[in-house]
Motif scaffolding. Structure first.
Motif, PDB file in Angstrom:
ATOM      1  N   LEU A 167       0.836  -1.197   0.000  1.00 51.56           N
ATOM      2  CA  LEU A 167       0.000   0.000   0.000  1.00 51.56           C
ATOM      3  C   LEU A 167       0.871   1.248   0.000  1.00 51.56           C
ATOM      4  O   LEU A 167       1.864   1.329   0.706  1.00 51.56           O
ATOM      5  CB  LEU A 167      -0.913   0.014   1.220  1.00 51.56           C
ATOM      6  CG  LEU A 167      -2.020  -1.022   1.220  1.00 51.56           C
ATOM      7  CD1 LEU A 167      -2.841  -0.895   2.492  1.00 51.56           C
ATOM      8  CD2 LEU A 167      -2.899  -0.875   0.004  1.00 51.56           C
ATOM      9  N   TRP A 168       0.470   2.195  -0.824  1.00 51.45           N
ATOM     10  CA  TRP A 168       1.157   3.478  -0.933  1.00 51.45           C
ATOM     11  C   TRP A 168       0.206   4.596  -0.572  1.00 51.45           C
ATOM     12  O   TRP A 168      -0.991   4.523  -0.838  1.00 51.45           O
ATOM     13  CB  TRP A 168       1.595   3.701  -2.377  1.00 51.45           C
ATOM     14  CG  TRP A 168       2.913   3.120  -2.724  1.00 51.45           C
ATOM     15  CD1 TRP A 168       3.298   1.828  -2.581  1.00 51.45           C
ATOM     16  CD2 TRP A 168       4.005   3.803  -3.299  1.00 51.45           C
ATOM     17  NE1 TRP A 168       4.558   1.664  -3.046  1.00 51.45           N
ATOM     18  CE2 TRP A 168       5.024   2.858  -3.498  1.00 51.45           C
ATOM     19  CE3 TRP A 168       4.220   5.117  -3.683  1.00 51.45           C
ATOM     20  CZ2 TRP A 168       6.249   3.200  -4.046  1.00 51.45           C
ATOM     21  CZ3 TRP A 168       5.435   5.452  -4.244  1.00 51.45           C
ATOM     22  CH2 TRP A 168       6.433   4.500  -4.410  1.00 51.45           C
ATOM     23  N   SER A 169       0.745   5.646  -0.048  1.00 47.27           N
ATOM     24  CA  SER A 169      -0.013   6.868   0.141  1.00 47.27           C
ATOM     25  C   SER A 169      -0.216   7.506  -1.228  1.00 47.27           C
ATOM     26  O   SER A 169       0.729   7.629  -2.014  1.00 47.27           O
ATOM     27  CB  SER A 169       0.776   7.821   1.046  1.00 47.27           C
ATOM     28  OG  SER A 169       0.282   9.129   0.932  1.00 47.27           O
ATOM     29  N   THR A 202      -4.980   5.627   0.545  1.00 52.77           N
ATOM     30  CA  THR A 202      -3.974   4.606   0.238  1.00 52.77           C
ATOM     31  C   THR A 202      -4.495   3.656  -0.824  1.00 52.77           C
ATOM     32  O   THR A 202      -5.689   3.415  -0.940  1.00 52.77           O
ATOM     33  CB  THR A 202      -3.594   3.780   1.484  1.00 52.77           C
ATOM     34  OG1 THR A 202      -4.761   3.165   2.006  1.00 52.77           O
ATOM     35  CG2 THR A 202      -2.927   4.630   2.541  1.00 52.77           C
TER      36      THR A 202
END
Length: 65
Positions: A21-23, A48
């Motif tokens: 997961l990425w911002s 996210t």
């Protein structure tokens, strides 16, 4: 000695680098997305999302246009 199925993970079950997961904010900054595109991704995924989803759905406009 037999290993339990819970302790053993197949390669297909392991999360890869694109599954993390990425911002959305960090992704937009790193890939130099326009604020409008960042807002579109935020509305689509929330704060996210997986890197795979972000890369598949983000679009950068050409600076030469």
């Amino acid at each position: 000695m037999v290993r339990s199925q819970e302790a053993k993970m197949d390669d297909a079950e392991r999360p890869g680098p694109s599954d993390q997961l990425w911002s959305v904010f960090e992704f937009a900054r790193r890939y130099r997305l326009a604020k409008r595109e960042e807002n579109r991704l935020l509305m689509l995924y929330g704060p996210t999302a997986s890197l795979r989803d972000l890369l598949a759905n983000a679009s950068r406009h050409s600076l030469m246009s």
